[in-house]
Scaffold this motif. Structure first.
Motif, PDB file in Angstrom:
ATOM      1  N   GLY A 254       0.915  -1.381  -0.059  1.00 40.59           N
ATOM      2  CA  GLY A 254      -0.004   0.007   0.110  1.00 40.59           C
ATOM      3  C   GLY A 254       0.785   1.321   0.110  1.00 40.59           C
ATOM      4  N   GLU A 255       2.043   1.343   0.139  1.00 39.89           N
ATOM      5  CA  GLU A 255       2.826   2.471   0.100  1.00 39.89           C
ATOM      6  C   GLU A 255       3.855   2.419  -1.320  1.00 39.89           C
ATOM      7  OE1 GLU A 255       5.171   3.682   3.806  1.00 39.89           O
ATOM      8  OE2 GLU A 255       4.624   1.310   4.504  1.00 39.89           O
ATOM      9  N   ARG A 256       3.902   3.950  -1.643  1.00 33.44           N
ATOM     10  CA  ARG A 256       4.547   4.100  -3.048  1.00 33.44           C
ATOM     11  C   ARG A 256       5.993   3.693  -2.943  1.00 33.44           C
ATOM     12  NH1 ARG A 256       4.592   8.841  -7.094  1.00 33.44           N
ATOM     13  NH2 ARG A 256       6.233  10.003  -6.048  1.00 33.44           N
ATOM     14  N   ILE A 257       6.411   2.964  -3.893  1.00 35.84           N
ATOM     15  CA  ILE A 257       8.202   2.589  -3.921  1.00 35.84           C
ATOM     16  C   ILE A 257       8.635   3.249  -5.236  1.00 35.84           C
ATOM     17  CG2 ILE A 257       8.171   0.421  -2.285  1.00 35.84           C
ATOM     18  CD1 ILE A 257       8.099  -1.196  -5.013  1.00 35.84           C
ATOM     19  N   THR A 258       9.837   3.193  -5.181  1.00 30.56           N
ATOM     20  CA  THR A 258      10.297   3.961  -6.791  1.00 30.56           C
ATOM     21  C   THR A 258       9.788   3.067  -7.949  1.00 30.56           C
ATOM     22  OG1 THR A 258      12.107   4.757  -5.456  1.00 30.56           O
ATOM     23  CG2 THR A 258      12.440   4.528  -7.922  1.00 30.56           C
ATOM     24  N   GLU A 280      15.959   8.122   0.395  1.00 31.10           N
ATOM     25  CA  GLU A 280      15.941   9.251   0.262  1.00 31.10           C
ATOM     26  C   GLU A 280      14.495   9.991  -0.270  1.00 31.10           C
ATOM     27  OE1 GLU A 280      17.921   7.823  -3.321  1.00 31.10           O
ATOM     28  OE2 GLU A 280      17.652   7.368  -1.273  1.00 31.10           O
ATOM     29  N   ALA A 281      13.795   9.019  -1.040  1.00 32.38           N
ATOM     30  CA  ALA A 281      12.836   9.636  -1.648  1.00 32.38           C
ATOM     31  C   ALA A 281      11.274   9.178  -0.515  1.00 32.38           C
ATOM     32  CB  ALA A 281      12.564   8.768  -3.145  1.00 32.38           C
ATOM     33  N   GLY A 282      11.821   8.862   0.488  1.00 35.72           N
ATOM     34  CA  GLY A 282      10.634   8.311   1.471  1.00 35.72           C
ATOM     35  C   GLY A 282      10.027   6.950   1.257  1.00 35.72           C
ATOM     36  N   ASP A 283      10.683   6.136   0.539  1.00 35.41           N
ATOM     37  CA  ASP A 283      10.156   4.814   0.377  1.00 35.41           C
ATOM     38  C   ASP A 283      10.182   4.086   1.487  1.00 35.41           C
ATOM     39  OD1 ASP A 283       9.973   5.591  -2.387  1.00 35.41           O
ATOM     40  OD2 ASP A 283      11.323   4.123  -3.311  1.00 35.41           O
ATOM     41  N   PRO A 284       9.267   2.796   1.785  1.00 31.95           N
ATOM     42  CA  PRO A 284       9.204   2.325   2.782  1.00 31.95           C
ATOM     43  C   PRO A 284      10.414   1.411   2.721  1.00 31.95           C
ATOM     44  CG  PRO A 284       7.588   1.233   1.334  1.00 31.95           C
ATOM     45  CD  PRO A 284       8.144   2.667   0.762  1.00 31.95           C
ATOM     46  N   ALA A 285      11.066   0.849   4.104  1.00 34.66           N
ATOM     47  CA  ALA A 285      12.061  -0.057   4.167  1.00 34.66           C
ATOM     48  C   ALA A 285      11.503  -1.484   4.382  1.00 34.66           C
ATOM     49  CB  ALA A 285      12.947   0.119   5.007  1.00 34.66           C
TER      50      ALA A 285
END
Length: 306
Positions: A254-258, A280-285
């Motif tokens: 549900g979270e945006r990734i690159t 750095e783009a706020g992507d989840p880990a």
């Protein structure tokens, strides 16, 4: 062939591709990859071996983007095969002008180039150019086709994280189909790639790069529809083998990734999806063992890195 223009494509033989654990025609922002005019070859080790036979004409050190995880310069090796001029990048040359090399001979060590995204593994970049064309310009190479059957592997978007890095996570899916005794099905024992919804294999950075494509001259169907979808969403428009990505976002839980790093896996390589996740783009880990569900949705502001 599906290419236009006066120059016939160069056919990259299966015997060469089989030396590498994976390859990609499209998964790069480098201009030569825009229309499959280059192929990236990923070896098992950091040894940069020659993918062609011929005479080394020149080696040059070139600048590249400054990245904290990479060297600040790259290298170009120009080889005359007799039929073509060949450009090899990302190898620190241990050869010099006048040397003769055979396929598999050592050219030098691979370099971690600033041309790479952090999630990109070290590899040999290969292009072919006509004699008389400037071998030092970034553009001007001949389109490539790979003479290899690429088996498309269906994927439902789910998987378990097997490996992580500073900007990526690799899933354990899709997998090659097995026989009842646990051996790999013969039809999927060679090269494989993730399948689009209509069953064609896909290659490229979806959708953080501008486009991708359908690898393999025996897997590109002229009668295939122009739209390409994955996980139930239209992700691009096909022109011949090439796909221009649509404006979509890739979501993981549900979270945006690159995006998704798509490639062709060799016979001995895992076909699992690589998620591109830039902190750095706020992507989840993600951590090893995490269960992940990937979905793709239309977007007004898609990620575009090149």
């Amino acid at each position: 062939m599906e290419e236009s223009g006066e120059t016939d494509p160069v056919v990259v033989p299966e015997s060469l591709l089989a030396r590498y654990r994976k390859f990609s025609l499209y998964n790069s922002p480098y201009p030569a990859h825009d229309r499959a005019c280059a192929v990236d070859l990923y070896p098992e080790s950091n040894a940069g071996v020659s993918p062609v036979a011929g005479e080394v004409l020149d080696t040059r050190t070139v600048g590249c983007p400054a990245r904290e995880y990479a060297v600040d310069h790259d290298h170009l090796i120009v080889i005359d095969t007799g039929d073509h001029l060949v450009r090899v990048l990302h190898v620190d040359p241990a050869v010099e002008a006048g040397d003769e090399v055979a396929v598999g001979d050592a050219l030098g060590e691979l370099v971690r180039s600033g041309f790479f995204g952090r999630w990109v593994d070290n590899h040999v970049h290969l292009e072919f150019r006509e004699h008389g064309r400037n071998p030092y310009r970034a553009s001007g190479s001949i389109p490539l086709v790979v003479d290899a059957a690429v088996t498309p592997l269906a994927w439902d978007g789910t998987g378990t994280v097997l490996e992580t890095g500073p900007s990526h996570a690799v899933l354990d899916t899709p997998t090659r189909p097995e026989n009842g005794d646990g051996t790999i099905d013969a039809d999927a024992a060679g090269f494989t790639a993730i399948a689009a919804d209509d069953g064609r294999p896909l290659d490229g950075g979806l959708t953080h790069y501008s486009g991708g494509g359908v690898p393999g001259i025996r897997t590109s169907r002229r009668d295939a529809p122009p739209t390409v979808s994955l996980l139930g969403t239209t992700v691009g428009t096909r022109v011949g083998r090439h796909v221009d990505w649509a404006d979509v976002d890739v979501l993981a839980n549900g979270e945006r990734i690159t995006g998704l790093s798509l490639f062709v896996a060799g016979a001995d390589a895992r076909a699992g999806v690589k998620l591109v996740t830039r902190p750095e783009a706020g992507d989840p880990a993600f951590a090893v063992g995490d269960e992940v569900t990937v979905s793709i949705v239309p977007s007004d502001d898609p990620v575009r890195l090149g």
